[in-house]
Scaffold this active site. Structure first.
Site, PDB file in Angstrom:
ATOM      1  N   VAL A 275       0.793  -1.362   0.094  1.00  0.00           N
ATOM      2  CA  VAL A 275      -0.324  -0.367  -0.189  1.00  0.00           C
ATOM      3  C   VAL A 275       0.680   1.168   0.155  1.00  0.00           C
ATOM      4  CG1 VAL A 275      -1.762   1.156   1.331  1.00  0.00           C
ATOM      5  CG2 VAL A 275      -1.698  -1.180   1.175  1.00  0.00           C
ATOM      6  N   GLY A 382     -11.157  -0.776   3.538  1.00  0.00           N
ATOM      7  CA  GLY A 382     -10.507  -0.132   3.169  1.00  0.00           C
ATOM      8  C   GLY A 382     -10.636   0.924   1.239  1.00  0.00           C
ATOM      9  N   GLY A 432      -1.397  -9.912  -2.732  1.00  0.00           N
ATOM     10  CA  GLY A 432      -1.223  -8.653  -2.103  1.00  0.00           C
ATOM     11  C   GLY A 432      -2.766  -8.300  -0.937  1.00  0.00           C
ATOM     12  N   GLU A 435      -1.167 -11.137   4.759  1.00  0.00           N
ATOM     13  CA  GLU A 435      -0.046 -10.794   4.592  1.00  0.00           C
ATOM     14  C   GLU A 435       0.840 -11.829   4.501  1.00  0.00           C
ATOM     15  OE1 GLU A 435       1.430  -7.993   5.888  1.00  0.00           O
ATOM     16  OE2 GLU A 435      -0.738  -6.776   5.483  1.00  0.00           O
ATOM     17  N   ASP A 446      -8.635  -9.339  13.120  1.00  0.00           N
ATOM     18  CA  ASP A 446      -8.992  -7.913  12.185  1.00  0.00           C
ATOM     19  C   ASP A 446     -10.443  -7.006  12.248  1.00  0.00           C
ATOM     20  OD1 ASP A 446      -7.933  -5.723  10.069  1.00  0.00           O
ATOM     21  OD2 ASP A 446      -9.190  -6.798   9.268  1.00  0.00           O
ATOM     22  N   LYS A 450     -11.635  -3.770  13.882  1.00  0.00           N
ATOM     23  CA  LYS A 450     -12.555  -2.345  12.906  1.00  0.00           C
ATOM     24  C   LYS A 450     -13.651  -2.083  13.210  1.00  0.00           C
ATOM     25  CE  LYS A 450     -10.533  -4.341   8.494  1.00  0.00           C
ATOM     26  NZ  LYS A 450     -11.083  -4.698   7.207  1.00  0.00           N
ATOM     27  N   GLY A 548      -5.996  -5.375  -1.249  1.00  0.00           N
ATOM     28  CA  GLY A 548      -5.373  -4.867  -1.977  1.00  0.00           C
ATOM     29  C   GLY A 548      -4.316  -3.090  -2.456  1.00  0.00           C
TER      30      GLY A 548
END
Length: 583
Positions: A275, A382, A432, A435, A446, A450, A548
């Protein structure tokens, strides 16, 4: 601009017509800048019809080629057929660039929307459009890209609209689609009383009438477009890329204002992975706006971009940057870096939901104490603008649920196709999306982070991510996704947070088997999708790619541009609702 005969779908959605001419589309490398401008409008809640010109010099080259091959007496109808190629190519390229950044986009050529004109082949006027077919595509996409300057013709087949005809196309679409405004994006930030390139004291109009615009714009806007806007009462804005400032042209008296300050801001980029590398490219593409200082990376010798790299946070922040972009990953190191930057009064942009979830209060307090700003649109969703949606909703939010981890969604999509978990994960890492250590994604941590950020934004309530119940993909039976599909369902990782009557919140991350017609079931591969329910029972649907390089980099860069406008005194900072222009 609202009219009594507005269609229901127009009343329900804000539609903006954005026109991009060859002054801002000079070369192929300019498409990402235009994408950033369109994304800014999309995340502010607008649908976009983008009307584009050919790349700079392309039409002139095609006209010259027509006369070289066909001679000076080349039939105008045939010349028009060749001249249209540049616009068709440009529209297709912009849609490709939008798709790369994670936006839902399509291109419509003139025959696909019954865009017809009347008049001579090289200087026609627009006469008809199948508005319903265009609206059908608007409803399916974030942006619909159409070529300007050209149309179909009953007699000649193909015609062009004269020099500057893309302006006329934009005004025509605004009128026929009942858009609330048309924004002509130029290489200047408005209409001036004199040429600002020749006279530094030239004054910029904040608003003016159509007649005054015709006199003052001096070829900046096609005269036919001004006349058409006047006839149909279409509000026009003339603005530069990335600017909230504009000259408004309508049935208004002339007024002038001080032009916005133009400064080159110092930027520190912390992290240059997938990123971060994308963000660096976007920064370097606009050297007139940003001066990129030493970029913080683990191993400087592995990078060869045309900037300085360093392993030292102190070196990266030594020049007191105006904007600091934190993309180093992890939690404590990232939080320390954000604190250091905020303590210097910088505008900070981050995509780090873990650091935000665990250090929300201290980070926001530091920003308030030292006059800095903290922006984190890309931390959740994202490229899906869920943070902006929550801030834009009038009234109270009662619940938020969504497919909010692009890595897990990609994995589950592959498992439903019969892939093994190992093969799916390997593909996600190669693309991508995942990880090297995917534990936080797979185990639901994760998504829990959020949900913590969403609870703060939606309800103003603290939520400890460690206390959120979580289901892990690693606990799935090998055929669970396939079996769900055989039942006519689809398996998704779904995060939910809702406000309880006592003012507390309830949250969970679960693996849910959803019916195929459920809105969240439509999220495919790395996509994210959110459903926000307000106190009136309205459900707001938010969509975007959640993983991405380019979708996330585009969201980060949108925050960078917001920070740039804030530093120039044109945008509110931490915690304030976004400012939106209205006709």
């Amino acid at each position: 601009m609202s009219r009594p005969d507005d269609k229901p779908e127009v009343q329900a959605k804000r539609l903006c017509i954005l026109k991009f001419g060859s002054s801002v589309l000079e070369r192929e490398e300019d498409y990402p800048k235009v994408v950033a401008e369109i994304y800014r409008h999309v995340r502010d809640g607008e649908k976009v019809v983008a009307v584009v010109s050919a790349l700079a010099g392309e039409t002139d080259a095609l006209l010259a080629q027509a006369h070289r091959v066909g001679g000076n007496a080349a039939p105008d109808g045939l010349v028009a057929r060749l001249a249209r190629v540049g616009e068709l190519q440009s529209a297709a390229l912009l849609s490709l660039a939008l798709s790369k950044a994670g936006l839902r986009a399509c291109t419509l050529d003139p025959h696909e929307m019954a865009l017809v004109a009347e008049g001579s082949p090289l200087d026609s006027n627009l006469a008809g459009l199948d508005s319903e077919s265009v609206w059908a595509r608007i409803n399916e996409n974030d942006a619909v890209v159409v070529p300007g300057f050209i149309a179909d013709h009953a007699e000649h087949g193909v015609v062009t609209l004269g020099r500057g005809g893309t302006d006329l196309s934009a005004v025509f679409f605004a009128d026929r689609l009942n858009a609330h405004r048309v924004r002509l994006v130029k290489d200047v930030d408005g209409v001036y009383d004199q040429d600002p390139a020749r006279n530094a004291r030239a004054e910029r109009f904040s608003q003016m009438s159509y007649a005054e615009a015709e006199e003052a714009s001096s070829g900046l806007i096609q005269v036919k477009a001004i006349h058409a806007a006047d006839e149909k009462d279409v509000l026009i804005e003339v603005a530069a890329l990335g600017s909230l400032e504009a000259t408004t042209i309508a049935r208004l008296p002339a007024a002038k204002s001080c032009p916005p300050r133009s400064e080159r801001l110092k930027v520190a980029l912390l992290g240059c992975g997938s990123v971060g590398g994308g963000v660096l490219q976007l920064l370097l593409a606009q050297p007139e706006l940003f001066q990129v200082g030493p970029v913080l990376v683990r191993t400087p010798v592995e990078h060869n971009e045309n900037v300085v790299f360093t392993q030292s946070l102190n070196d990266a922040l030594a020049d007191d940057p105006d904007v600091v972009i934190e993309l180093v990953g992890g939690t404590e190191l990232a939080a320390d870096a954000i604190h250091s930057a905020l303590a210097r009064g910088a505008q900070v942009v981050t995509a780090n939901k873990a650091a935000l979830a665990r250090h929300w209060d201290s980070l926001h307090a530091c920003a308030a104490r030292h006059g800095g700003g903290l922006r984190f649109s890309a931390a959740v969703g994202g490229g899906a603008p869920i943070i902006e949606t929550l801030r834009r909703i009038t009234g109270d939010v009662v619940s938020v649920e969504g497919v909010m981890n692009g890595t897990c969604n990609y994995l589950l999509s592959r498992l439903a196709e019969g892939w093994t978990f190992e093969d799916a994960l390997s593909a996600a890492q190669r693309l991508g999306f995942a990880e090297a250590d995917p534990t936080a994604d797979v185990d639901g941590q994760d998504a829990a982070d959020k949900l913590t950020v969403l609870a703060r934004e939606a309800f103003g309530v603290a939520l400890q991510p460690a206390l959120v119940p979580k289901a892990s993909l690693s606990d799935l039976k090998p055929r669970a996704a396939l079996e769900a599909l055989e039942r006519g369902e689809v398996l998704k990782q779904v995060g939910r947070v809702r406000l309880l009557p006592d003012g507390s919140v309830e949250a969970e991350v679960q693996l849910a088997s959803l019916p195929l017609d459920h809105p969240l079931a439509a999220a495919r591969d790395e996509e994210n999708r959110f459903l926000v329910t307000d106190s009136a029972g309205n459900v707001h649907d938010v969509f975007g790619k959640g993983a991405g390089r380019w979708p996330t980099a585009t969201a980060v860069f949108a925050d960078v541009m917001d920070a740039q406008r804030a530093l120039l005194g044109r945008r509110p900072v931490v915690g304030e609702k976004s400012v939106r222009l209205r006709a």
